[in-house]
Write a protein that holds these residues in place. Structure first.
Motif, PDB file in Angstrom:
ATOM      1  N   LEU A   1      27.781 -66.286 -22.430  1.00  0.00           N
ATOM      2  CA  LEU A   1      27.293 -67.323 -23.341  1.00  0.00           C
ATOM      3  C   LEU A   1      28.187 -67.427 -24.569  1.00  0.00           C
ATOM      4  O   LEU A   1      28.527 -68.523 -25.022  1.00  0.00           O
ATOM      5  N   LEU A   2      28.561 -66.293 -25.121  1.00  0.00           N
ATOM      6  CA  LEU A   2      29.448 -66.288 -26.283  1.00  0.00           C
ATOM      7  C   LEU A   2      30.809 -66.874 -25.949  1.00  0.00           C
ATOM      8  O   LEU A   2      31.466 -67.484 -26.801  1.00  0.00           O
ATOM      9  N   ALA A   3      31.226 -66.694 -24.712  1.00  0.00           N
ATOM     10  CA  ALA A   3      32.513 -67.245 -24.282  1.00  0.00           C
ATOM     11  C   ALA A   3      32.422 -68.721 -23.924  1.00  0.00           C
ATOM     12  O   ALA A   3      33.449 -69.364 -23.679  1.00  0.00           O
ATOM     13  N   GLY A   4      31.207 -69.271 -23.870  1.00  0.00           N
ATOM     14  CA  GLY A   4      31.024 -70.671 -23.492  1.00  0.00           C
ATOM     15  C   GLY A   4      31.203 -70.921 -22.014  1.00  0.00           C
ATOM     16  O   GLY A   4      31.416 -72.060 -21.592  1.00  0.00           O
ATOM     17  N   GLU A   5      31.111 -69.865 -21.211  1.00  0.00           N
ATOM     18  CA  GLU A   5      31.318 -70.003 -19.772  1.00  0.00           C
ATOM     19  C   GLU A   5      30.069 -70.476 -19.039  1.00  0.00           C
ATOM     20  O   GLU A   5      30.164 -71.070 -17.960  1.00  0.00           O
ATOM     21  N   ILE A   6      28.896 -70.182 -19.592  1.00  0.00           N
ATOM     22  CA  ILE A   6      27.629 -70.609 -19.004  1.00  0.00           C
ATOM     23  C   ILE A   6      26.769 -71.211 -20.103  1.00  0.00           C
ATOM     24  O   ILE A   6      27.102 -71.127 -21.296  1.00  0.00           O
ATOM     25  N   ARG A   7      25.635 -71.793 -19.706  1.00  0.00           N
ATOM     26  CA  ARG A   7      24.646 -72.277 -20.669  1.00  0.00           C
ATOM     27  C   ARG A   7      23.290 -71.692 -20.302  1.00  0.00           C
ATOM     28  O   ARG A   7      23.109 -71.071 -19.249  1.00  0.00           O
ATOM     29  N   SER A   8      22.304 -71.916 -21.178  1.00  0.00           N
ATOM     30  CA  SER A   8      20.995 -71.299 -21.013  1.00  0.00           C
ATOM     31  C   SER A   8      19.905 -72.289 -21.388  1.00  0.00           C
ATOM     32  O   SER A   8      20.180 -73.364 -21.925  1.00  0.00           O
ATOM     33  N   CYS A   9      18.658 -71.913 -21.105  1.00  0.00           N
ATOM     34  CA  CYS A   9      17.522 -72.729 -21.525  1.00  0.00           C
ATOM     35  C   CYS A   9      16.410 -71.816 -22.042  1.00  0.00           C
ATOM     36  O   CYS A   9      16.434 -70.603 -21.828  1.00  0.00           O
ATOM     37  N   PHE A  10      15.455 -72.420 -22.729  1.00  0.00           N
ATOM     38  CA  PHE A  10      14.346 -71.694 -23.328  1.00  0.00           C
ATOM     39  C   PHE A  10      13.059 -72.324 -22.825  1.00  0.00           C
ATOM     40  O   PHE A  10      12.760 -73.481 -23.126  1.00  0.00           O
ATOM     41  N   ALA A  11      12.296 -71.579 -22.024  1.00  0.00           N
ATOM     42  CA  ALA A  11      11.102 -72.114 -21.354  1.00  0.00           C
ATOM     43  C   ALA A  11       9.849 -71.606 -22.054  1.00  0.00           C
ATOM     44  O   ALA A  11       9.378 -70.504 -21.784  1.00  0.00           O
ATOM     45  N   MET A  12       9.301 -72.439 -22.947  1.00  0.00           N
ATOM     46  CA  MET A  12       8.114 -72.050 -23.715  1.00  0.00           C
ATOM     47  C   MET A  12       7.024 -73.111 -23.619  1.00  0.00           C
ATOM     48  O   MET A  12       5.894 -72.832 -23.243  1.00  0.00           O
TER      49      MET A  12
ATOM     50  N   ARG B   1      20.037 -59.570 -30.676  1.00  0.00           N
ATOM     51  CA  ARG B   1      19.103 -58.788 -31.487  1.00  0.00           C
ATOM     52  C   ARG B   1      18.206 -57.887 -30.642  1.00  0.00           C
ATOM     53  O   ARG B   1      17.896 -56.758 -31.025  1.00  0.00           O
ATOM     54  N   TYR B   2      17.770 -58.376 -29.479  1.00  0.00           N
ATOM     55  CA  TYR B   2      16.746 -57.679 -28.707  1.00  0.00           C
ATOM     56  C   TYR B   2      17.200 -57.230 -27.316  1.00  0.00           C
ATOM     57  O   TYR B   2      16.481 -56.487 -26.647  1.00  0.00           O
ATOM     58  N   GLY B   3      18.344 -57.716 -26.855  1.00  0.00           N
ATOM     59  CA  GLY B   3      18.774 -57.411 -25.499  1.00  0.00           C
ATOM     60  C   GLY B   3      19.293 -55.994 -25.339  1.00  0.00           C
ATOM     61  O   GLY B   3      19.820 -55.391 -26.274  1.00  0.00           O
ATOM     62  N   THR B   4      19.139 -55.455 -24.150  1.00  0.00           N
ATOM     63  CA  THR B   4      19.713 -54.150 -23.826  1.00  0.00           C
ATOM     64  C   THR B   4      21.214 -54.326 -23.607  1.00  0.00           C
ATOM     65  O   THR B   4      21.700 -55.450 -23.403  1.00  0.00           O
ATOM     66  N   PRO B   5      21.972 -53.238 -23.628  1.00  0.00           N
ATOM     67  CA  PRO B   5      23.411 -53.365 -23.354  1.00  0.00           C
ATOM     68  C   PRO B   5      23.695 -54.035 -22.005  1.00  0.00           C
ATOM     69  O   PRO B   5      24.649 -54.822 -21.892  1.00  0.00           O
ATOM     70  N   GLU B   6      22.865 -53.749 -21.015  1.00  0.00           N
ATOM     71  CA  GLU B   6      23.051 -54.363 -19.704  1.00  0.00           C
ATOM     72  C   GLU B   6      22.776 -55.865 -19.752  1.00  0.00           C
ATOM     73  O   GLU B   6      23.515 -56.671 -19.156  1.00  0.00           O
ATOM     74  N   GLN B   7      21.700 -56.257 -20.433  1.00  0.00           N
ATOM     75  CA  GLN B   7      21.380 -57.676 -20.570  1.00  0.00           C
ATOM     76  C   GLN B   7      22.471 -58.412 -21.344  1.00  0.00           C
ATOM     77  O   GLN B   7      22.846 -59.535 -20.998  1.00  0.00           O
ATOM     78  N   GLN B   8      22.989 -57.768 -22.361  1.00  0.00           N
ATOM     79  CA  GLN B   8      24.038 -58.389 -23.157  1.00  0.00           C
ATOM     80  C   GLN B   8      25.314 -58.558 -22.346  1.00  0.00           C
ATOM     81  O   GLN B   8      25.988 -59.599 -22.431  1.00  0.00           O
ATOM     82  N   ALA B   9      25.650 -57.543 -21.552  1.00  0.00           N
ATOM     83  CA  ALA B   9      26.872 -57.639 -20.748  1.00  0.00           C
ATOM     84  C   ALA B   9      26.770 -58.760 -19.723  1.00  0.00           C
ATOM     85  O   ALA B   9      27.747 -59.488 -19.476  1.00  0.00           O
ATOM     86  N   ARG B  10      25.583 -58.904 -19.123  1.00  0.00           N
ATOM     87  CA  ARG B  10      25.439 -59.892 -18.061  1.00  0.00           C
ATOM     88  C   ARG B  10      25.312 -61.326 -18.590  1.00  0.00           C
ATOM     89  O   ARG B  10      25.844 -62.268 -17.980  1.00  0.00           O
ATOM     90  N   TRP B  11      24.581 -61.493 -19.717  1.00  0.00           N
ATOM     91  CA  TRP B  11      24.259 -62.853 -20.160  1.00  0.00           C
ATOM     92  C   TRP B  11      24.856 -63.229 -21.508  1.00  0.00           C
ATOM     93  O   TRP B  11      25.320 -64.357 -21.684  1.00  0.00           O
ATOM     94  N   LEU B  12      24.832 -62.310 -22.462  1.00  0.00           N
ATOM     95  CA  LEU B  12      25.333 -62.666 -23.792  1.00  0.00           C
ATOM     96  C   LEU B  12      26.840 -62.901 -23.785  1.00  0.00           C
ATOM     97  O   LEU B  12      27.331 -63.861 -24.387  1.00  0.00           O
ATOM     98  N   LYS B  13      27.554 -62.034 -23.118  1.00  0.00           N
ATOM     99  CA  LYS B  13      29.013 -62.147 -23.110  1.00  0.00           C
ATOM    100  C   LYS B  13      29.489 -63.503 -22.587  1.00  0.00           C
ATOM    101  O   LYS B  13      30.298 -64.175 -23.247  1.00  0.00           O
TER     102      LYS B  13
END
Length: 401
Positions: free
Chosen positions: A124-135, A110-122
């Motif tokens: 993640l969608l493929a299940g190749e990496i995982r992420s965390c949320f630091a709040m 929703r909010y990522g730039t094309p560059e951010q999406q290419a590096r991280w979203l892609k």
């Protein structure tokens, strides 16, 4: 209102239930054993073995609406599918539909730039990496997110990040490569809701220390991979900022709405499975010469559990439809209501099931202790009951002012 699944959803339900029967339920004991023996710092082999099978049959990224990377289901369409996945703590990650990755992927989409999406979203969608949320932070009451003390400070072409976070789900996972970090970029802003920003922080950045895994009722690695993490002079490029400075709360509301309803959908499935266990156990277990199921108190609890589950499901479906019709922000009342009602319902149903199972219910043999830990955790995660009740009350009073 009758919520009738579309033909496409009915087909996905059938495929999902078949996959659960063939691959998920038979592997639950193994999942529990691996989580306990390997712990939260390891990749669990059973999950990695099942992911390709789920992807191969098209049961992948079901959560992401309007997406080229999945079926593009609405919230209302996704609800019954998420409920099925919620019947097992093993299932959501197998289908790439588990927190916090789902919320993080939605943020990037929703909010990522094309560059951010290419590096991280892609990946993640493929299940190749995982992420965390630091709040969340240990030194302040993070139920009021304006209390957050972590800093995101501009320094030339970079941002320098300092903060102490905990209950950062997913940080101990060796596949975790990216954190979405919330902190103050403008702490002196008169508008407390414009002080915060969110920024992407690669987890291999110098200055990040995952200090420890945090247990949930003594469980490590399941039902959650919570962690305490420190960020000390962590430097990331300015291009890693999400949406822009001062827009952290805006992103948070966009992220937490779907996250909250997904938790509730899964908990309904967990409660449904728990009631099934409760009924089977009460029919098989004999006390004082008759099945426990014939005891008046047991019948009353089974009946009340059914009522509570049906109420929670209808309330959740209503919230899902409302989100589809008017958006997450306008559906805040409905989202807040289910976030209070559903975890409380699940806690009660699991507690009754433990009672029917007797002493064995307090062990891991029947999966009830993990179920209770998950349900109880979700009375706090994504905002505690008290915050949501206050919001509901204020919105109700607003009608009469």
């Amino acid at each position: 209102m009758a919520f009738t699944p579309t033909p496409r959803v009915l087909q996905l339900q059938q495929r999902l239930m078949a996959f659960m029967e063939e691959h998920i339920y038979p592997n639950e004991t193994r999942h529990l054993q691996e989580a306990e023996t390997l712990g939260p710092w390891a990749v669990l082999p059973v999950v990695e073995e099942l992911k390709p099978k789920a992807k191969a049959v098209g049961l992948w990224n079901l959560f992401l609406p309007e997406s080229e990377h999945g079926p593009g289901l609405s919230n209302l369409e996704y609800a019954p599918l998420c409920e099925i996945m919620g019947r097992s703590l093993l299932a959501p990650e197998v289908f790439n539909c588990s927190a916090p990755d789902t919320g993080n992927m939605e943020v990037l989409a929703r909010y990522g730039t094309p560059e951010q999406q290419a590096r991280w979203l892609k990946p993640l969608l493929a299940g190749e990496i995982r992420s965390c949320f630091a709040m969340t932070e240990p030194k302040v009451a993070s139920s009021d997110a304006t209390n957050i003390e972590s800093l995101i400070q501009r320094d030339g072409g970079d941002y320098v990040i300092n903060g102490h976070k905990w209950y950062t789900t997913g940080a101990t996972d060796p596949r975790c490569q990216i954190a979405i970090f919330m902190g103050k970029s403008d702490p002196d802003n008169a508008d407390r809701h414009r002080q915060q920003s969110m920024i992407l922080v690669p987890m291999d950045s110098p200055g990040i220390e995952v200090k420890r895994s945090l247990p949930v009722f003594g469980f490590y690695g399941m039902p959650d991979r919570a962690a305490e993490v420190t960020f000390t002079n962590v430097r990331v490029p300015a291009a890693n900022m999400l949406l822009g400075e001062g827009r952290g709360f805006e992103i948070a509301q966009g992220r937490l709405g779907p996250g909250r309803i997904h938790h509730c959908m899964r908990l309904i499935g967990l409660a449904e499975r728990t009631l099934e266990k409760m009924c089977r156990r009460s029919l098989d277990r004999v006390a004082f010469g008759q099945p426990v199921a014939t005891q008046g108190v047991t019948l009353e609890r089974i009946a009340q559990a059914r009522i509570l589950i049906e109420q929670a499901r209808l309330l959740t479906l209503n919230a899902a439809e409302r989100m589809d019709m008017v958006g997450n922000k306008e559906a805040k009342t409905e989202i807040a209501m289910i976030k209070v009602a559903v975890p409380n319902m699940a806690c009660q149903v699991v507690d009754w099931a433990i009672q029917v199972h007797g002493g064995g219910g307090t062990s891991n043999d029947f999966g009830l202790t993990h179920a209770y830990a998950m349900a109880r955790l979700l009375r706090l995660a994504d905002g505690p009951d008290e915050v949501h009740r206050n919001q509901i009350g204020k919105l109700e009073l607003r009608k009469y002012r």
